[in-house]
Each structure stands twice: as structure tokens, then as C-alpha cells.
Design a protein around this motif. Structure first.
Motif, mmCIF file in Angstrom:
data_model
loop_
_atom_site.group_PDB
_atom_site.id
_atom_site.type_symbol
_atom_site.label_atom_id
_atom_site.label_comp_id
_atom_site.label_asym_id
_atom_site.label_seq_id
_atom_site.Cartn_x
_atom_site.Cartn_y
_atom_site.Cartn_z
ATOM 1 N N ASP A 45 0.849 -1.196 0.000
ATOM 2 C CA ASP A 45 0.000 0.000 0.000
ATOM 3 C C ASP A 45 0.886 1.248 0.000
ATOM 4 O O ASP A 45 2.109 1.141 -0.076
ATOM 5 C CB ASP A 45 -0.966 -0.040 1.194
ATOM 6 C CG ASP A 45 -2.349 0.482 0.810
ATOM 7 O OD1 ASP A 45 -2.412 1.605 0.262
ATOM 8 O OD2 ASP A 45 -3.344 -0.219 1.040
ATOM 9 N N GLY A 78 -5.119 2.330 0.227
ATOM 10 C CA GLY A 78 -6.102 1.355 0.709
ATOM 11 C C GLY A 78 -6.284 0.149 -0.193
ATOM 12 O O GLY A 78 -7.030 -0.776 0.145
ATOM 13 N N CYS A 114 -0.654 -2.029 5.560
ATOM 14 C CA CYS A 114 -1.242 -0.701 5.451
ATOM 15 C C CYS A 114 -0.725 0.127 6.613
ATOM 16 O O CYS A 114 -0.611 -0.381 7.735
ATOM 17 C CB CYS A 114 -2.754 -0.890 5.490
ATOM 18 S SG CYS A 114 -3.698 0.445 6.104
ATOM 19 N N THR A 136 -2.915 5.593 6.218
ATOM 20 C CA THR A 136 -3.610 4.947 5.102
ATOM 21 C C THR A 136 -4.807 4.148 5.600
ATOM 22 O O THR A 136 -5.831 4.057 4.926
ATOM 23 C CB THR A 136 -2.622 4.038 4.336
ATOM 24 O OG1 THR A 136 -1.521 4.833 3.923
ATOM 25 C CG2 THR A 136 -3.259 3.400 3.129
ATOM 26 N N PHE A 137 -4.700 3.578 6.801
ATOM 27 C CA PHE A 137 -5.818 2.823 7.375
ATOM 28 C C PHE A 137 -7.069 3.708 7.445
ATOM 29 O O PHE A 137 -8.137 3.334 6.980
ATOM 30 C CB PHE A 137 -5.444 2.318 8.770
ATOM 31 C CG PHE A 137 -6.552 1.577 9.463
ATOM 32 C CD1 PHE A 137 -6.756 0.232 9.202
ATOM 33 C CD2 PHE A 137 -7.398 2.221 10.358
ATOM 34 C CE1 PHE A 137 -7.798 -0.461 9.822
ATOM 35 C CE2 PHE A 137 -8.436 1.550 10.983
ATOM 36 C CZ PHE A 137 -8.640 0.203 10.720
ATOM 37 N N ALA A 151 -8.514 2.250 3.861
ATOM 38 C CA ALA A 151 -8.463 0.807 4.075
ATOM 39 C C ALA A 151 -9.696 0.283 4.803
ATOM 40 O O ALA A 151 -10.045 -0.890 4.669
ATOM 41 C CB ALA A 151 -7.196 0.436 4.852
#
Lengths: 238, 647
Positions: free
Chosen positions: B415, B440, B465, B469-470, B474
Motif C-alpha cells: 500500500d 487502501g 497498510c 492509510t488505514f 483501508a
């Protein structure tokens, strides 16, 4: 101090490795020139520079125009290399028969050299290569001088002092002092002034490197590397 | 030397393009600014955050670009000037909202600043945001130098209020991350309170509900707004011609390419033969202005980066006006004069102009040129890698060992973040990470792979991840994987910050973009609420990480492992060693060991040196960050670590 440019636009490349204060050096030099009334463009490549990559700033100085942030190939008038092999990398792209080159001889080894897969060229090879290709080449022990002042990162300011010493740009110590007094805490100004003066003088003296110093240049540059490891992404971005 | 509050109106200062954009927004009286970090755009929000002040300027790092645009839109609906900022692919994320926003219209001036990255200097794509302006039917303006970056940003707010719609301001890396002289303007007195007037009918743009329906009527109105913008563009000072009255070649360009074009003409000494029409308003193109300039000559070169956006529009206008302006010969992307990939530079433009005009660009003498070409042959490369002490190196090492033990050909879906380097440079991720797409997408792709068991796929599927980014993208993919019973191991590489772009805040931290205390949203609790098992580990604990992973790889469904360890460059860690690490010479057998230099050749932390003379591994005490992880990887146990004394 001269008042005009030797050429318009005057093209400078400042190069080194992430963490050597390359971006700071280009900002300081450019700010001096903006104060003198010049139009300056800085083009920077620092995408992932904190992870050991090469860093390069292109500085275009003109009395009247805004020039492109990329210098045309073969178009550098002055190359300031804070790391020796980066001088050669930049020469390969931007060198020409009238280019002047300032090289700090203290290496920073790439990962491939550290792991034993690749070899770093000797100081003699670097000197000979740069000298053969440049109209004027000066080799400095900027990092050693900076360590003597107490902070290896000041090698970048020693190099800026050397640029002033070359006499190709309308900049001097007094202008440098005005710029850094505005841009940094008062406590750091004195060391910066010393670094600048040493760089300026070492170019004027024409023999900056004491005998026997070159052997040491083969050793990994631990002190500068220390700066690399302490270095923050934020500092690059400012 | 950065933009600060002390600098006075009229002062000429050196600013980065992104700072110039921020200054333009401040001079326009922006009240709300939101964005998601992404190179080369991040410095705009960072600069504005330094000027934030309660009731005067609110600045936030939003969870993603779509939310950033929605936050900025709300301020506009309440009558305030607002701005949202993102890199090129962020516009893709925000585009669903943008489609509807462009239909509903705005109130307070609202601008969308996008910073594109031709040449992908710090991206994994060469996406172009310009096409969105056409797709969404909103005006697009593009600055060509630093002063313009400020002036056009300021003007974009006026334009937005004149047409009651969002205006797109597009920059590129060579503008955003370059610096130049800027003359500062006045900062206005900020006044006006936020109020959302919504007691009128749908047809009332001042007091009605803000909505893109009734669609046909609103769409018609939107197109009227665009025609109004086009009329204003006809008179815009940001479009300018320079060159001979009747040039042999007309160069039409915009953005940073304006500077390359000027330089190309200068390199060729073709000032008497080529003229440059520099366009600041690039969508929609003003037809009367184009007609005036296309009349000058028969040969036209369009200089732009990546795809032929400007070229296509110029050709359409030229076809429509052919009776009045004559038939033209066009040069640009379609005839191959300029490349459709990568960024441009003065040399590429000079070569194109030179070919058309029959001028050879200035060349380096052959003998000297040969010497230059041979120079790079003996230079060692400077490969990028994870920093010394980076928790991602440890995480990937743990994943590598677990996958080797598992031995079913398992792989990691990568990712966006520093940890993407594992996919970009396989030596950095020990050849574990094999896909890399959008923010994601690791979780989403894994969710798909995780349903391929019935088709005979036996490889374990992992996704990684980062923490920022989570939150960004994601979560929906992970929920999908849970609901569809996909068989995946989802690993959150939580290093407590948006590290790649410069430690911007995110919802997992206790501070916001303005430096205020903020509530933290817990990743483990969120995953737990999805009803899946969550394990929290420390990537520096190699055996535990490996054993946890090997257990999880055997289990069906979604399993979450959070590997938590802050970034080696984070303020609390920088320059502080937890362990003192050394190589015990009596135990390191060097090349006789049979490990094939595992520590320096495979693990490759910059803190580990291979001493060619002594044929032994060494620790570079200066580079070493003291994480102590490598002590666990040496098969001979020769790397020793001991707890460093507390300072």
C-alpha cells in the motif's frame, strides 16, 4: 565585491546527499541574491532524499527574468558538491568546458558500498576526474573544518563561503550575515559566520587541503553520517 | 526563511511555489483549509496551519481528500472562503463529491488546489488532474511562475464567487517544490460570520438547499457558469503572448512548460522566429483569444506534460475557426514531437522546436561529451532504502521468515507510504510485497485474493497498510473482507504518524494540524468492532511476530495484526538509542559462516557494514539507530545488543 553577474542567467548546481544541508545551502545562497535584487529560481529534487538518495538544487540567477527550475543539460556555470561523487554525477549531466567546481572531499558511502557490493572511487580518481573536466576545480575539507567548529552539518556553509571566495557572484560576508540573522536563532549565527569565513578564505588561499589529509578521506564519514541519522524530513522540506 | 507573519506587504521574498499558493489564499482571506498529505502538495496546508487562529483561519488534515473537499465545501456553503488541497490522485478520491459539488454550486469562494507530479518524482502514477476540470465542467487555471502562483490563487477565489462554483488551480512538482521571488500583497481584515442560509426554495442560490438536483436545470446552470468563466478568461491578464507579430512558429503552453518553452527559444536563439502564447486559463479555452493568436502563423506547437489536454482543445477550436484562421500544421503529442510520458525540461522542448525550425540545439563538443558520458560508469548508485532503525524493515523481516516457514508461496499486497518501498525496491521488502496501487488498495486486492480459494488458490494472502492509510481508505476494504469471509491476514504497520510526507497528524494521534489536542480513534478498537480477531505486536520482537503470523496464516477469515513501533525519525526517537549494538568478532565467522552475509547482503540495514579487509560484519555506531533488531537475525548470534544507559 562584484555587483553584476558573470553571465545571465548564472546557473549553479548544489549537490550532495540527503542530510548534508543541501536545501539549506541553496536557500541561504538564493536569499542573499534575492536581497541583492536578482531574480532567482531554485529547482529541487528531494522526493525521497532522506533515505540516502542524491539531492540536487538548480539555482538560476538573473537580473531580469524568471528562468526554468531545470538547468539545460551541459549548462552549469558553477557546481557546488557537498559530497565528492555527486560532483561527478552532476558533471556528467551539466558539465561544460567553462564550468567551475567546488568539491567537499569527504565521502558518504552509498548502501551498495557499505554492504561490499560496490566500490567507492579513490580521492585521487575523484580529483583527477573533476580537474580534467572543469575550467576551475577546488577541493575543500569542508566537513573537517566544520567538525573543528563543532558541527559537521556546517560543511554546507563552508561551501557557501567558498562560493563567495571564488568571486563569481555579487555576495559577501556582510550579506550572508544579514540573511542568516533573519533566518536562524542568534545562538547559531556565530558558528555559521565562522564556517562561511573559513570557506571564503580557503578558496582564496588556493591550498585548502593540508598535507596528509587525503588519507583520512577514505574512512567512512562518521560524523557527517551522524547528521544523516539525526536528520528530519521536516528540515528538508523547509 | 519560510513564509511567516513578520513579512510585510510589498516585500520581495524567496518562497516555495506551495508557500506562494498558501500566501495567495491568505491574501484572499481564506477561512477554512483542508487537505490530505501528498507530495508535492503538503506544504500548502503546513504553511496555512502556521497562520491558523480561532475564528479567523481553521486548518485541518482530513482523513482523505474527499472528506477534505466536503469540509471546505461546508465552509463555502456557510459563506466563507475555503480551499482544499491534494495531489493528483487525491482528485480521483474526491471526484465523486466533486461531480455533485460542481452541480450544486458554491457560495463563499472555494478553490481546489491540485499538485500534479509529471515524471512521478514522488508518486507511483503520472495521473493528470486537468482532465477532471473538463469532466466536472469547472474552470481550470494554471500558474506559470511563482508570483503567478500567488496572484492566481488569490484571483481564483474572486472567480469562484463570480460564477458561484468551485475553481480548480493546478500546480506541478516543478512549480510547487521550486522557489522564486514573490512580492507580497496585503492580508485583508477578516470579517463575516459563518451561517448556512437554507430556508429558501431549491431555485434560490443564496438561501436554498445546496443540491445538484433537479439535475437538468442545475446542469444547465452549471454550464452557464462555465460560459461566464470563459468570457472572463478572454480578458484575463494570465494569458499573454510574447514574440514577433508574425512568428514562423506559435508555441502554445501553460504551467512550468512556459518556463521550459522560453528557455528553449532562448537556447536556439529563435526569438525572432518563434512566439509563445502562455495560457493561465486552460479550461475552457477562451475562443476569441485563441483565434487572435492562431491567426499569427501556420505552424503551431503545443507544449505540455504527459497527455495532450491543451493540444486537443486547441485543435477543436482551430477546426471550428478554420474558415477564419486557415488550416494549421500542429506539432505536439500526436505527431510525436514531444513525449506523452515523463516530465518535460528545456532540452526536450528545445529539441522539438529545433526540429520544426531546422535549428540544431547547442551541442557539447564531441570529445568532451564522450568524457562526460563515461563518467557515471564507475560511480556507485545511491539506492534508496528504509532508514536505520525503521520498524518497516523489521516488520518485513518478520513477514519474510513467517512466509518461508509457511512455505505455500504467500505474498503481501502493498500500500501507499514509506513501506511501499518494499514493492518498489524488492531488496528493501525481502521480496515479500508484490502489488502496489492506490491508497487502501492493499486491503481491497487482498479481499479479492482471499476469495480465490475455491478456484484452487492455496497461497496465503497478506496485506499491509500504514496508520494514516488505514483511516484514509483501508477501512471500507477491510469491512468488505470481513463481510465476504475473505481469507486474509491484514497487517497495520502503525508507526504513529504520516511519516512519508513529513509527520502530518492523523486521527490516530492526539494532536491536529493546528497543534491542538485532539481525540484519538483507536485502530484496534475499530477492527475489533468489525468482529475479527486483533493481535497487537511489536515488530522489533522478531520471534513473537513470526510465530503470531504463522498462527494467523493457518486460520480462516480475516485476521488483523497491528505491528506498532514509531518511526525512527519521529521526534521521540531521533538521536536516542535503545540498545548499544556490536558484532562479537569471536562469533562472526564472516564468509566462512555459510550465512552468505545475511546481515549486510540480505537484511541491508545501513547501520551494518561489511568490512572488506577484515571480512567481517561491523556495526557503524554512528549510523545505527540502536533498535537492536539485527541481534535476532544473525544465525551465529554474533550481533550483540545491550540496553543503553538512560540519559
Amino acid at each position: 565585491m562584484r555587483e553584476t553577474l558573470a553571465k545571465d542567467p548564472y546557473n549553479i548546481v548544489i549537490t550532495g546527499v540527503g542530510g548534508q544541508g543541501n536545501v539549506m545551502a541553496s536557500r541561504v545562497l538564493s536569499n542573499m541574491l534575492v536581497r541583492k535584487g536578482f531574480k532567482v529560481t531554485i529547482g529541487e529534487t528531494f522526493g525521497m532524499s532522506q533515505r540516502g538518495g542524491s539531492v540536487m538544487s538548480h539555482i538560476r540567477v538573473s537580473s531580469a527574468f524568471v528562468w526554468s527550475p531545470q538547468i539545460p543539460k551541459g549548462g552549469a556555470d558553477l557546481i557546488v558538491a557537498i559530497e565528492p561523487i555527486e560532483a561527478i554525477r552532476v558533471l556528467a549531466g551539466y558539465g561544460n568546458r567553462s564550468v567551475k567546481v567546488l568539491v567537499n572531499l569527504r565521502p558518504i558511502y552509498p548502501v551498495g558500498v557499505i554492504t561490499g557490493e560496490e566500490e567507492y572511487p579513490s580521492a585521487e580518481t575523484i580529483r583527477a576526474t573533476v580537474t580534467a573536466l572543469a575550467a576551475e576545480a577546488r577541493f575543500l575539507a569542508a566537513t573537517e573544518e566544520a567538525i573543528r567548529i563543532g558541527n559537521p552539518i556546517l560543511g554546507n556553509i563552508v561551501m557557501i563561503g567558498a562560493v563567495a571566495g571564488l568571486g563569481v557572484l555579487p555576495i559577501d560576508r556582510e550579506l550572508f550575515e544579514r540573511v542568516i540573522r533573519d533566518g536562524m536563532p542568534a545562538a547559531r549565527v556565530e558558528d555559521n559566520l565562522r564556517a562561511f569565513a573559513i570557506g571564503e578564505a580557503s578558496v582564496a588561499l588556493k591550498s585548502p587541503l593540508p598535507q596528509g589529509e587525503e588519507q583520512n578521506l577514505r574512512e567512512p564519514n562518521r560524523t557527517v553520517l551522524e547528521n544523516v541519522s539525526k536528520f528530519s524530513w521536516k528540515e528538508v522540506k523547509r | 526563511m519560510a513564509l511567516d507573519r513578520e513579512q510585510k506587504e510589498g516585500a520581495e521574498v524567496l518562497l516555495m511555489g506551495n508557500e506562494a499558493i498558501a500566501r495567495g489564499a491568505l491574501e484572499a482571506g481564506v477561512r477554512v483549509a483542508a487537505g490530505y498529505p501528498g507530495t508535492p502538495s503538503s506544504e500548502i496546508i503546513e504553511t496555512l496551519s502556521r497562520f491558523s487562529e480561532a475564528g479567523k483561519l481553521y486548518v485541518e488534515w482530513s482523513t482523505n481528500e474527499k472528506v477534505a473537499m466536503e469540509v471546505a465545501a461546508a465552509a463555502s456553503f456557510a459563506g466563507l472562503r475555503s480551499l482544499c488541497v491534494m495531489k493528483q490522485n487525491g482528485v480521483n478520491v474526491a471526484s465523486d463529491f466533486l461531480l455533485h459539488l460542481a452541480g450544486s454550486g458554491t457560495r463563499g469562494g472555494m478553490i481546489l488546489v491540485t499538485c500534479d507530479d509529471p515524471g512521478a518524482l514522488s508518486s507511483v502514477n503520472e495521473g493528470e488532474s486537468r482532465h477532471f476540470a473538463r469532466l466536472m465542467e469547472i474552470p481550470l487555471i494554471e500558474p506559470a511562475d511563482f508570483q503567478e502562483a500567488k496572484e492566481m490563487t488569490r484571483w481564483a477565489f474572486d472567480l469562484s464567487e463570480q460564477i458561484r462554483n468551485v475553481v480548480m488551480v493546478r500546480s506541478v512538482t516543478r512549480m510547487s517544490h521550486a522557489s522564486g521571488n514573490i512580492v507580497l500583497g496585503t492580508l485583508p481584515a477578516l470579517k463575516g460570520k459563518a451561517e448556512f442560509l437554507c430556508d429558501g426554495p431549491v431555485s434560490d442560490p443564496e438561501r436554498g438547499p445546496v443540491i445538484s438536483a433537479p439535475v437538468i436545470a442545475k446542469h444547465r446552470l452549471q454550464q452557464e457558469k462555465l460560459r461566464k468563466a470563459t468570457a472572463l478568461f478572454e480578458e484575463s491578464p494570465f494569458n499573454a503572448y510574447s514574440g514577433p507579430e508574425k512568428p514562423e512558429l506559435l508555441i502554445i503552453t501553460s504551467s512550468a512548460c512556459t518556463l521550459y518553452s522560453r528557455e528553449a527559444v532562448s537556447l536556439l536563439r529563435a526569438e525572432g522566429r518563434a512566439g509563445i502564447l502562455k495560457l493561465g486559463t486552460t479550461w475552457p479555452l477562451p475562443p476569441a483569444l485563441l483565434k487572435r493568436h492562431l491567426r499569427r502563423t501556420q505552424k503551431v506547437l503545443i507544449v505540455e506534460e504527459v497527455l495532450p489536454f491543451l493540444e486537443d482543445q486547441v485543435k477543436i477550436l482551430a477546426a471550428e475557426q478554420a474558415r477564419e484562421i486557415g488550416i494549421k500544421t500542429f506539432y505536439g503529442k500526436n505527431d510525436g514531437a514531444l513525449p506523452t510520458v515523463g516530465e518535460l525540461n528545456p532540452d526536450l522542448v528545445a529539441a522539438a522546436v529545433g526540429r520544426i525550425l531546422g535549428i540544431d540545439p547547442p551541442a557539447i563538443p564531441a570529445e568532451y561529451g564522450d568524457k562526460l558520458r563515461r563518467l557515471t560508469e564507475f560511480l556507485p548508485k545511491r539506492d534508496q532504502t528504509f532508514c536505520p532503525g525503521c520498524p518497516h524493515r523489521a516488520s518485513y523481516w518478520g513477514i519474510r521468515e513467517a512466509l518461508q516457514r509457511d512455505n505455500r508461496g504467500g505474498f503481501v499486497c502493498g500500500d501507499i507510504g514509506c513501506y511501499a518501498m518494499a514493492v518498489l525496491f524488492q531488496a528493501a521488502g525481502f521480496h515479500t510485497a508484490k502489488t502496489l496501487h492506490a491508497m487502501g488498495s492493499g486491503a481491497g486486492i487482498a479481499s479479492g485474493f482471499g476469495k480465490l480459494g475455491p478456484f484452487g488458490m492455496t497461497q496465503p494472502v497478506l496485506a499491509v497498510c500504514g496508520d494514516s492509510t488505514f483511516y484514509h481508505a483501508a477501512i471500507p476494504a477491510l469491512i468488505n473482507a470481513v463481510h465476504q469471509r475473505a481469507d486474509i491476514t491484514f497487517i497495520v504497520l502503525d508507526n504513529s504518524g504520516t511519516a512519508m510526507t513529513g509527520f502530518q497528524s492523523h486521527p490516530g494521534l492526539d494532536v491536529n494540524a493546528m497543534g491542538e489536542a485532539a481525540p484519538m480513534v483507536d485502530i484496534a478498537a475499530l477492527c475489533g468492532a468489525m468482529g475479527v480477531p486483533v493481535t497487537i505486536g511489536d515488530p522489533f520482537e522478531l520471534i513473537e511476530t513470526r510465530e503470531t503470523l504463522n498462527r494467523l496464516l493457518e486460520e480462516p477469515g480475516v485476521k488483523v495484526l497491528i505491528l506498532k513501533q514509531s518511526c525512527a525519525l519521529s521526534p521521540e526517537k531521533k538521536g536516542k538509542k535503545r540498545f548499544l549494538v556490536r558484532v562479537d568478532d569471536t562469533l562472526c565467522r564472516g564468509e566462512a559462516c555459510g550465512c552468505n552475509r545475511l546481515c549486510t547482503r540480505i537484511f541491508r540495514c545501513p547501520g551494518l557494514l561489511w568490512n572488506r579487509e577484515r571480512k567481517r560484519a561491523e556495526i557503524d555506531e554512528v549510523i545505527c539507530a540502536g533498535c537492536g533488531f539485527c541481534a535476532g537475525i544473525c544465525p551465529a548470534g554474533a550481533i550483540r545488543s545491550e540496553e543503553a544507559a538512560k540519559p
